[in-house]
Design an enzyme around this catalytic site. Structure first.
Site, PDB file in Angstrom:
ATOM      1  N   GLY A  56       0.909  -1.781   0.175  1.00 40.03           N
ATOM      2  CA  GLY A  56      -0.325  -0.493  -0.353  1.00 40.03           C
ATOM      3  C   GLY A  56       0.874   1.791  -0.144  1.00 40.03           C
ATOM      4  N   HIS A  57       2.031   1.547  -0.236  1.00 39.57           N
ATOM      5  CA  HIS A  57       3.286   2.215  -0.107  1.00 39.57           C
ATOM      6  C   HIS A  57       4.282   2.358  -1.055  1.00 39.57           C
ATOM      7  CE1 HIS A  57       5.577   5.212   1.511  1.00 39.57           C
ATOM      8  NE2 HIS A  57       4.135   5.967   2.591  1.00 39.57           N
ATOM      9  N   PHE A  58       4.179   2.788  -2.016  1.00 39.31           N
ATOM     10  CA  PHE A  58       2.778   3.305  -2.946  1.00 39.31           C
ATOM     11  C   PHE A  58       2.487   1.774  -3.769  1.00 39.31           C
ATOM     12  CE2 PHE A  58       4.175   6.497  -0.882  1.00 39.31           C
ATOM     13  CZ  PHE A  58       3.050   6.790  -0.493  1.00 39.31           C
ATOM     14  N   VAL A  63       7.642   2.940  -1.690  1.00 42.17           N
ATOM     15  CA  VAL A  63       8.828   3.969  -1.255  1.00 42.17           C
ATOM     16  C   VAL A  63       8.886   3.545   0.500  1.00 42.17           C
ATOM     17  CG1 VAL A  63       9.098   6.061  -0.150  1.00 42.17           C
ATOM     18  CG2 VAL A  63       8.408   5.732  -2.822  1.00 42.17           C
TER      19      VAL A  63
END
EC number: 4.2.1.59
Length: 152
Positions: A56-58, A63
């Site tokens: 989820g990041h990203f 990152v």
């Protein structure tokens, strides 16, 4: 300025597991090297695309989250603190208490290795304060001052 002598040259993952209570997916250092008599040392984190945070990041541009770098600094400081007092005190836990002067300078991407360069900037009884620079290939990507408490 002359560097202080090395007390522990290399703490591998097995020794970290004996030292810290953290476990996967929240153990965020792979080893700690060059723990010195002046309460400094270097934590190492190999960042893999397989880490859960990248879901989820990203998804389109992964990152490594800055807050996880700060936790990696705190875990490195915890190992340094516990190993430094071993034999004179027997702490069972270390608690992360403060973050100050935190700055994120560059993104960290999968495949990179972070080195957490931590050094003690103060100690009072069971309280410790450290300054940390997170580096990738020698370039500072984040920095912060962290405080922790060793408990029995």
């Amino acid at each position: 300025m002359e560097e202080s002598p090395i007390k522990f040259a290399d703490i591998d993952i097995n020794e970290i597991l004996k030292t810290l209570p953290h476990r996967n997916p929240f153990l965020l250092i792979d080893r700690v090297k060059n723990i010195r008599a002046d309460y400094s040392g270097i934590g190492v984190k190999n960042v893999s695309f397989n880490e859960p945070c990248f879901q989820g990041h990203f998804p389109e541009r992964p990152v490594y989250p800055g807050v996880l770098m700060i936790e990696g600094m705190a875990q490195t400081a915890g190992v340094i603190g516990i190993k430094s007092v071993e034999g004179t005190e027997k702490p069972r836990a270390v608690y992360f208490l403060t973050i100050d002067k935190c700055k994120f300078r560059k993104p960290v991407l999968p495949g990179q290795t972070i080195e957490y360069h931590m050094r003690s900037i103060g100690r009072r009884k069971t309280m410790w304060w450290f300054h940390g620079d997170a580096k990738v290939d020698g370039v500072v990507v984040a920095e912060a001052d962290v405080g922790a408490m060793l408990t029995d």
